[in-house]
Design a protein around this motif. Structure first.
Motif, PDB file in Angstrom:
ATOM      1  N   PRO A   1      -7.391  13.756  -1.295  1.00  0.00           N
ATOM      2  CA  PRO A   1      -8.047  14.266  -2.502  1.00  0.00           C
ATOM      3  C   PRO A   1      -9.529  14.555  -2.274  1.00  0.00           C
ATOM      4  CG  PRO A   1      -7.845  11.898  -2.635  1.00  0.00           C
ATOM      5  CD  PRO A   1      -7.186  12.301  -1.354  1.00  0.00           C
ATOM      6  N   PHE A   2     -10.030  14.142  -1.110  1.00  0.00           N
ATOM      7  CA  PHE A   2     -11.452  14.375  -0.836  1.00  0.00           C
ATOM      8  C   PHE A   2     -11.664  15.704  -0.106  1.00  0.00           C
ATOM      9  CE2 PHE A   2     -10.883   9.831  -1.436  1.00  0.00           C
ATOM     10  CZ  PHE A   2     -11.793   9.616  -2.468  1.00  0.00           C
TER      11      PHE A   2
ATOM     12  N   SER B   1      -5.947   5.553  -0.445  1.00  0.00           N
ATOM     13  CA  SER B   1      -6.221   5.532  -1.890  1.00  0.00           C
ATOM     14  C   SER B   1      -5.669   4.272  -2.553  1.00  0.00           C
ATOM     15  CB  SER B   1      -5.574   6.771  -2.533  1.00  0.00           C
ATOM     16  OG  SER B   1      -5.289   6.532  -3.894  1.00  0.00           O
ATOM     17  N   ALA B   2      -6.559   3.551  -3.218  1.00  0.00           N
ATOM     18  CA  ALA B   2      -6.135   2.338  -3.932  1.00  0.00           C
ATOM     19  C   ALA B   2      -5.154   2.695  -5.054  1.00  0.00           C
ATOM     20  CB  ALA B   2      -7.353   1.621  -4.495  1.00  0.00           C
ATOM     21  N   TYR B   3      -5.405   3.802  -5.752  1.00  0.00           N
ATOM     22  CA  TYR B   3      -4.509   4.169  -6.858  1.00  0.00           C
ATOM     23  C   TYR B   3      -3.127   4.599  -6.342  1.00  0.00           C
ATOM     24  CZ  TYR B   3      -8.028   3.602 -10.468  1.00  0.00           C
ATOM     25  OH  TYR B   3      -8.937   3.061 -11.336  1.00  0.00           O
TER      26      TYR B   3
ATOM     27  N   ARG C   1      -6.607  14.982  -7.942  1.00  0.00           N
ATOM     28  CA  ARG C   1      -6.681  13.593  -7.475  1.00  0.00           C
ATOM     29  C   ARG C   1      -5.306  13.090  -7.056  1.00  0.00           C
ATOM     30  NH1 ARG C   1     -11.401  10.119 -10.116  1.00  0.00           N
ATOM     31  NH2 ARG C   1     -12.992  11.724 -10.038  1.00  0.00           N
ATOM     32  N   VAL C   2      -5.256  11.891  -6.570  1.00  0.00           N
ATOM     33  CA  VAL C   2      -3.977  11.242  -6.262  1.00  0.00           C
ATOM     34  C   VAL C   2      -3.960   9.910  -6.992  1.00  0.00           C
ATOM     35  CG1 VAL C   2      -3.569  12.292  -4.011  1.00  0.00           C
ATOM     36  CG2 VAL C   2      -4.961  10.213  -4.129  1.00  0.00           C
ATOM     37  N   PRO C   3      -2.761   9.394  -7.347  1.00  0.00           N
ATOM     38  CA  PRO C   3      -1.453   9.913  -7.001  1.00  0.00           C
ATOM     39  C   PRO C   3      -0.904  10.861  -8.066  1.00  0.00           C
ATOM     40  CG  PRO C   3      -1.191   7.787  -8.063  1.00  0.00           C
ATOM     41  CD  PRO C   3      -2.673   8.072  -8.002  1.00  0.00           C
TER      42      PRO C   3
ATOM     43  N   ARG D   1     -15.413   1.530  -4.407  1.00  0.00           N
ATOM     44  CA  ARG D   1     -16.225   2.657  -3.954  1.00  0.00           C
ATOM     45  C   ARG D   1     -17.625   2.234  -3.541  1.00  0.00           C
ATOM     46  NH1 ARG D   1     -13.643   7.469  -5.423  1.00  0.00           N
ATOM     47  NH2 ARG D   1     -15.247   8.502  -4.188  1.00  0.00           N
TER      48      ARG D   1
ATOM     49  N   TYR E   1     -12.944  -0.759 -10.467  1.00  0.00           N
ATOM     50  CA  TYR E   1     -12.586   0.113  -9.337  1.00  0.00           C
ATOM     51  C   TYR E   1     -13.835   0.633  -8.624  1.00  0.00           C
ATOM     52  CZ  TYR E   1     -11.392   4.399  -6.844  1.00  0.00           C
ATOM     53  OH  TYR E   1     -11.298   5.382  -5.882  1.00  0.00           O
TER      54      TYR E   1
ATOM     55  N   GLU F   1      -1.561  10.664 -13.172  1.00  0.00           N
ATOM     56  CA  GLU F   1      -2.263   9.520 -13.769  1.00  0.00           C
ATOM     57  C   GLU F   1      -1.427   8.266 -13.475  1.00  0.00           C
ATOM     58  OE1 GLU F   1      -5.368   8.848 -15.187  1.00  0.00           O
ATOM     59  OE2 GLU F   1      -5.734  10.860 -14.445  1.00  0.00           O
ATOM     60  N   THR F   2      -2.070   7.371 -12.745  1.00  0.00           N
ATOM     61  CA  THR F   2      -1.375   6.186 -12.227  1.00  0.00           C
ATOM     62  C   THR F   2      -0.633   5.395 -13.308  1.00  0.00           C
ATOM     63  OG1 THR F   2      -3.079   6.059 -10.542  1.00  0.00           O
ATOM     64  CG2 THR F   2      -1.736   4.088 -10.857  1.00  0.00           C
TER      65      THR F   2
HETATM   66  N1  LIG Z   1      -7.408   8.250 -13.358  1.00  0.00           N
HETATM   67  C1  LIG Z   1      -6.781   8.517 -12.083  1.00  0.00           C
HETATM   68  C2  LIG Z   1      -7.731   8.102 -10.964  1.00  0.00           C
HETATM   69  C3  LIG Z   1      -7.166   8.438  -9.614  1.00  0.00           C
HETATM   70  C4  LIG Z   1      -8.260   8.474  -8.566  1.00  0.00           C
HETATM   71  O1  LIG Z   1      -9.456   8.430  -8.862  1.00  0.00           O
HETATM   72  N2  LIG Z   1      -7.828   8.563  -7.323  1.00  0.00           N
HETATM   73  C5  LIG Z   1      -8.787   8.655  -6.254  1.00  0.00           C
HETATM   74  C6  LIG Z   1      -8.242   8.049  -4.969  1.00  0.00           C
HETATM   75  S1  LIG Z   1      -8.056   6.296  -5.117  1.00  0.00           S
HETATM   76  C7  LIG Z   1      -9.067  10.121  -5.976  1.00  0.00           C
HETATM   77  O2  LIG Z   1      -8.181  10.935  -6.042  1.00  0.00           O
HETATM   78  N3  LIG Z   1     -10.322  10.416  -5.698  1.00  0.00           N
HETATM   79  C8  LIG Z   1     -10.759  11.746  -5.371  1.00  0.00           C
HETATM   80  C9  LIG Z   1     -12.116  12.026  -5.943  1.00  0.00           C
HETATM   81  O3  LIG Z   1     -12.760  11.092  -6.466  1.00  0.00           O
HETATM   82  O4  LIG Z   1     -12.526  13.191  -5.843  1.00  0.00           O
HETATM   83  C10 LIG Z   1      -5.462   7.758 -11.992  1.00  0.00           C
HETATM   84  O5  LIG Z   1      -5.362   6.695 -12.605  1.00  0.00           O
HETATM   85  O6  LIG Z   1      -4.549   8.241 -11.330  1.00  0.00           O
END
Ligand SMILES: N[C@@H](CCC(=O)N[C@@H](CS)C(=O)NCC(=O)O)C(=O)O
Length: 227
Positions: free
Chosen positions: A48-49, A24-26, A64-66, A122, A117, A77-78
């Motif tokens: 998170p997938f 995960s980039a975030y 979601r993460v992190p 993606r 992003y 929320e990052t």
């Molecule tokens: N707004 C969230 C975005 C976090 C996010 O999208 N993380 C991705 C991984 S990089 C995730 O959990 N994706 C799972 C999904 O899209 O279902 C933040 O800033 O933490």
């Protein structure tokens, strides 16, 4: 009169746990902030997938993460996590002090979240590098669309790197922590590396930042073999 009691803050010495996913980039944004501050922390792997467990949903209701816990304090929320880490812990400040630099840092982060992003990570990285690496189906149309869609954000970031308030690659701020993981994924795609090389200021920034120890320490593909 209504008297409200403020909950107590965690102390610096309480345990820090980051819930994150290796690729995960975030998650990497949050890790870069933690490592830049020298915060000892444990990383709990959460994909998170996959289907989120009931326990994880109490930490991050959107699955979601992190997410981060510090003592009994939990935050997701990052951008909230990295600002919390920066203010709570000792170590170099990751936020500039003058108004223009702070505004530029916030703008960079917002632009990356809103416009960069998805197309860079993606679409381009996922379909040109990540999926092929793992032998999963990919689409060259997604790569093309992502390249076109990310061009304006990249050109904006190149201008920021030239201007010199943030993205200098010397004084690390939350802007560097936020942009670096996205660019790292983007340049793993041949098409992404080519697009970056046409932006000299951003490329120079990347040459400096990609050499940092914190980047090597958080490389998601370190020791990963293609299946
Ligand atoms: N707004 C969230 C975005 C976090 C996010 O999208 N993380 C991705 C991984 S990089 C995730 O959990 N994706 C799972 C999904 O899209 O279902 C933040 O800033 O933490």
């Amino acid at each position: 009169m209504l008297l409200l009691t403020k909950p107590e803050e965690a102390s610096m010495t309480e345990p820090v746990q980051l819930y994150g996913y290796r690729y995960s980039a975030y998650t990497r944004v949050a890790r870069l902030a933690l490592l830049s501050k020298g915060v000892t922390h444990h990383v709990q792997e959460v994909d998170p997938f996959g289907e989120a467990s009931e326990t994880y949903l109490t930490v991050h209701p959107f699955g979601r993460v992190p997410a981060l816990s510090h003592g009994s304090f939990k935050i997701f929320e990052t951008n909230a996590i990295t600002r919390y880490v920066d203010r709570m812990f000792d170590g170099p400040s990751l936020q500039p002090h003058d108004a223009a630099s702070v505004a530029r840092m916030d703008q960079v982060i917002a632009v990356v979240d809103a416009y960069a992003y998805w197309p860079m990570v993606r679409q381009v990285a996922s379909h040109s590098f990540f999926r092929p690496f793992f032998g999963d189906p990919s689409s060259s149309a997604e790569v093309e669309t992502g390249l076109v869609a990310s061009a304006k954000a990249l050109s904006f970031l190149d201008g920021v790197a030239k201007e010199g308030f943030v993205l200098t690659g010397y004084d690390i701020t939350l802007a560097d922590c936020h942009v670096a993981p996205m660019i790292d994924y983007f340049v793993r795609a041949e098409e992404g590396a080519k697009a970056l090389s046409a932006l000299p200021n951003l490329q120079n920034w990347w040459d400096r930042v990609s050499a940092l120890t914190i980047m090597h320490a958080t490389d998601p593909f370190a020791d990963v073999q293609a299946p």
